[in-house]
Design a protein around this motif. Structure first.
Motif, PDB file in Angstrom:
ATOM      1  N   TYR A  14      -1.070   2.911  -3.325  1.00  0.00           N
ATOM      2  CA  TYR A  14      -0.078   1.831  -3.350  1.00  0.00           C
ATOM      3  C   TYR A  14      -0.363   0.975  -2.014  1.00  0.00           C
ATOM      4  CZ  TYR A  14       1.897   4.426  -7.237  1.00  0.00           C
ATOM      5  OH  TYR A  14       2.275   5.092  -8.284  1.00  0.00           O
ATOM      6  N   SER A  15      -1.269   1.102  -1.310  1.00  0.00           N
ATOM      7  CA  SER A  15      -1.363   0.310  -0.187  1.00  0.00           C
ATOM      8  C   SER A  15      -2.089  -0.879  -0.455  1.00  0.00           C
ATOM      9  CB  SER A  15      -2.123   1.097   0.965  1.00  0.00           C
ATOM     10  OG  SER A  15      -3.454   1.633   0.606  1.00  0.00           O
ATOM     11  N   TRP A  16      -2.065  -1.901   0.248  1.00  0.00           N
ATOM     12  CA  TRP A  16      -2.976  -3.579   0.052  1.00  0.00           C
ATOM     13  C   TRP A  16      -3.572  -3.520   1.142  1.00  0.00           C
ATOM     14  CZ3 TRP A  16      -2.110  -6.262  -4.280  1.00  0.00           C
ATOM     15  CH2 TRP A  16      -0.980  -5.965  -5.158  1.00  0.00           C
ATOM     16  N   TYR A  17      -4.861  -4.269   0.885  1.00  0.00           N
ATOM     17  CA  TYR A  17      -5.658  -4.309   1.759  1.00  0.00           C
ATOM     18  C   TYR A  17      -6.363  -5.928   1.334  1.00  0.00           C
ATOM     19  CZ  TYR A  17      -9.989  -3.933  -0.615  1.00  0.00           C
ATOM     20  OH  TYR A  17     -11.331  -3.817  -1.635  1.00  0.00           O
ATOM     21  N   GLN A  18      -6.724  -6.570   2.385  1.00  0.00           N
ATOM     22  CA  GLN A  18      -7.154  -7.893   2.124  1.00  0.00           C
ATOM     23  C   GLN A  18      -8.795  -7.772   1.744  1.00  0.00           C
ATOM     24  OE1 GLN A  18      -5.743 -10.849   4.821  1.00  0.00           O
ATOM     25  NE2 GLN A  18      -7.730 -12.277   4.720  1.00  0.00           N
ATOM     26  N   ALA A  19      -9.044  -8.313   0.588  1.00  0.00           N
ATOM     27  CA  ALA A  19     -10.535  -8.506   0.121  1.00  0.00           C
ATOM     28  C   ALA A  19     -11.314  -9.421   0.256  1.00  0.00           C
ATOM     29  CB  ALA A  19     -10.411  -7.957  -1.415  1.00  0.00           C
ATOM     30  N   GLY A  20     -10.618 -10.712   0.919  1.00  0.00           N
ATOM     31  CA  GLY A  20     -11.222 -11.956   0.825  1.00  0.00           C
ATOM     32  C   GLY A  20     -10.253 -13.179   1.367  1.00  0.00           C
ATOM     33  N   SER A  21     -10.811 -14.085   1.982  1.00  0.00           N
ATOM     34  CA  SER A  21     -10.036 -15.309   2.423  1.00  0.00           C
ATOM     35  C   SER A  21     -10.598 -16.498   2.576  1.00  0.00           C
ATOM     36  CB  SER A  21      -9.637 -14.993   3.698  1.00  0.00           C
ATOM     37  OG  SER A  21     -10.398 -14.743   4.743  1.00  0.00           O
TER      38      SER A  21
END
Length: 614
Positions: free
Chosen positions: A556-563
């Motif tokens: 349930y953790s989130w991580y940024q895959a792109g920007s």
């Protein structure tokens, strides 16, 4: 008649005796030797001083020493003289020639008789005689002191480490202690001298294989004859801190404990016992000294033993998969507990980055785990799975977790109380970890709806986002930022957040330059809108949209895959033409309209020039 002259009569006999006594007291010769009896021990040295006062003649006086033995108290045996080299009797001749017996001049009227190694037959009455240099025979010309020679009754040996009844080994043992552990050594010291004497016992250390002597033996700690405990200069601080102790157990057993052994504590340890007696003049004299070798001590340093290995080898995993790394601490190390403690942690450096990197997680000396900066809120476990094996587990790896991992182990020794001192540290070899990228490609296009906005109106900025690649369930977030102009140029201050919508659909509002109301909303699956209500001149600036792609893992953790970042959108609040019509009441409506159109054209012209300059 002439005057009568007094008649001088000779002094009476009592008066003459008084005058002679007074004259003699002014300059009578006196020979001074120590008050006896003196007690010394066979095989040791003795020094007997002698000086003369109240003499006539030259400043340098001569001295002769005689011995009266108990079996022949009336026979004077010549020992040594400052004047006659042939003065010594045959029984002393060889000892005088060898320098074992000698008279040493301290100054013109003072000497000292020195006997290097006393023998039993040296006991008796010692007489120091001064040949006369006076014009008359007045006072004393010799002094006598009794010397009693005692048998050597001092015994020193290594105390056995086991029960008191066990005999000590014939050869000094070789002991191995780990750094940080206690070093305990025992010494037996006793005397059967019938006179009242005191023992001083000290423990010393010398460099291994070095000859033992006062110059090479470094004192560690000792009990003086007055029972005071003192340490040698290098050990004084440790004695004061309680890391060094010395105590007497029973009547003849002494025990030294060196806490928190250090590398410099290695060497050969000795026990020295000195027997002291108080002379009649109140001074203390050492009458015997003996030394015994206790043990050869080697200190196993933690730095030479601590080693760290990691496994299972280079890892290649996908995003969201668990990452497990093992760290094994090895070496001849003391167990964690009273004397030693250990901490273990993992460090990570991005691929190609120098240095060990930043801390991921660690277990301190108490076994308490903690996460490094930037890892808070993630599901990361650091645990001990065996006596010296530690595991790092990241429940869901991210592309940003790729890099080089190292395990860092530190060993501590415990000093007085609970104080810990770092003694060694070791890092493992680098362990590469590769995490596959998600392959998300974002693009954003932003614009100002309507193209032109006026003061007091609402400015609507739209942002359309396109996505290529990425796993199922990818979510988008978008934020709006503004850069403010200063003197016609964009400020060097970083862009300021105005507002945005996160991947969970929750709006986040920043600070609007004009201070008015702001609304952010999702107007389509991949379209966001920012609205600035009641636009004012302070809202002028260059805005942009910054979308980001987010992936949620099984933990349930989130991580940024792109920007991504959109192009700039300029917001300039125009003035309404009617706002310039301030002269209708003065010159009429027609003139006011012309004036307003002129002002509006001038403003527009200036604004377009500023845009071209940017």
């Amino acid at each position: 008649m002439g005057a009568l002259r007094p008649t001088l009569l000779p002094p009476s006999p009592p008066l003459l005796l008084l005058l002679l006594m007074l004259g003699m007291g002014c300059w009578a010769r006196e020979v001074l030797v120590p008050e006896g009896p003196l007690y010394r021990v066979t095989g040791t040295a003795v020094s007997i001083s002698c000086n003369v006062t109240g003499y006539e003649g030259p400043a340098q006086q001569n001295f002769e020493w005689f011995l009266y033995r108990p079996e022949a108290p009336d026979t004077a045996l010549g020992i040594v003289s400052t004047k006659d080299t042939q003065f010594s009797y045959a029984i002393f001749k060889s000892r005088v020639v060898a320098g074992e017996v000698q008279v040493q001049r301290l100054q013109g009227d003072a000497v000292v008789l020195k006997i290097a190694r006393l023998q039993a037959q040296d006991a008796g009455i010692y007489e120091c005689h001064t040949p006369s240099t006076d014009t008359r025979y007045l006072g004393s010309y010799s002094g006598k002191v009794e010397l009693r020679v005692l048998p050597d009754a001092l015994q020193v040996s290594a105390a056995p480490p086991g029960p008191r009844g066990r005999q000590a080994p014939t050869s000094p043992p070789r002991l191995m202690v780990h750094e940080g552990q206690e070093l305990a050594l025992g010494c037996l010291a006793r005397t059967s001298t019938q006179q009242h004497t005191h023992l001083a016992v000290s423990f010393g250390r010398s460099v291994p294989e070095a000859p033992v002597g006062r110059a090479t033996l470094q004192e560690v700690v000792g009990i003086r004859s007055d029972l005071a405990v003192e340490a040698g200069a290098p050990y004084a601080e440790r004695l004061a801190a309680g890391e060094l102790r010395l105590g007497k157990e029973g009547t003849d057993r002494y025990r030294m404990v060196v806490g928190g052994a250090q590398a410099g504590d290695a060497g050969t340890y000795h026990c020295t016992a000195a027997e002291w007696i108080q002379d009649p003049d109140g001074s203390w004299a050492q009458i015997a000294e003996k030394r015994a070798v206790l043990a050869h001590v080697d200190v196993q340093t933690l730095s030479s033993q601590l080693a760290v290995t990691v496994g299972p080898g280079e890892r290649r995993i996908g995003p969201g998969e668990p990452l497990e790394l093992l760290c094994n601490v090895s070496g001849a190390l003391p167990p964690a507990g009273r004397h030693a403690a250990y901490s273990v942690g993992w460090e990570m450096a991005p691929a190609g980055a120098p240095g060990p990197g930043r801390l991921v997680a660690q277990l301190d000396t108490e076994g308490v785990g903690s996460l490094g900066p930037g890892y808070e809120g993630r599901h990361i476990a650091m645990e001990k799975v065996a006596s010296r094996t530690y595991r790092l587990r990241l429940e869901a790896a991210r592309p940003g977790d790729a890099g080089t991992y190292r395990c860092l182990a530190k060993a501590y020794v415990r000093g007085s109380g609970t104080r810990l001192r770092e003694a060694a540290s070791a890092r493992s070899r680098p362990l590469p970890v590769h995490v596959r990228e998600e392959g998300v490609v974002l693009e954003a296009v932003a614009w100002l709806a309507g193209g032109t906005v006026y003061r007091g109106e609402t400015a609507s900025l739209l942002c359309n986002i396109s996505v290529r690649g990425g796993p199922p369930g990818l979510r988008l977030a978008a934020s709006w930022w503004v850069e403010r102009p200063e003197d016609g140029e964009l400020s060097s201050v970083p862009a300021q957040l105005v507002g945005g919508v996160g991947q969970d659909g929750v709006a986040e509002l920043g600070v609007r330059p004009g201070g008015g109301p702001v609304s952010v909303e999702l107007v389509g699956p991949r379209s966001h809108r920012l609205r600035l209500h009641s636009l004012g001149p302070e809202d002028e600036g260059v805005y942009h949209c910054a979308p980001s792609a987010w992936v949620q893992h099984a933990d349930y953790s989130w991580y940024q895959a792109g920007s991504a970042r959109s192009g700039p959108v300029t917001v300039y609040p125009y003035m309404h033409a009617l706002d310039t019509l301030l002269v209708p009441l003065l010159v009429g409506t027609g003139v006011a309209l012309v004036t307003g159109a002129t002002v509006l054209g001038t403003i527009t012209c200036c604004f377009m020039k500023r845009l071209r300059k940017r």
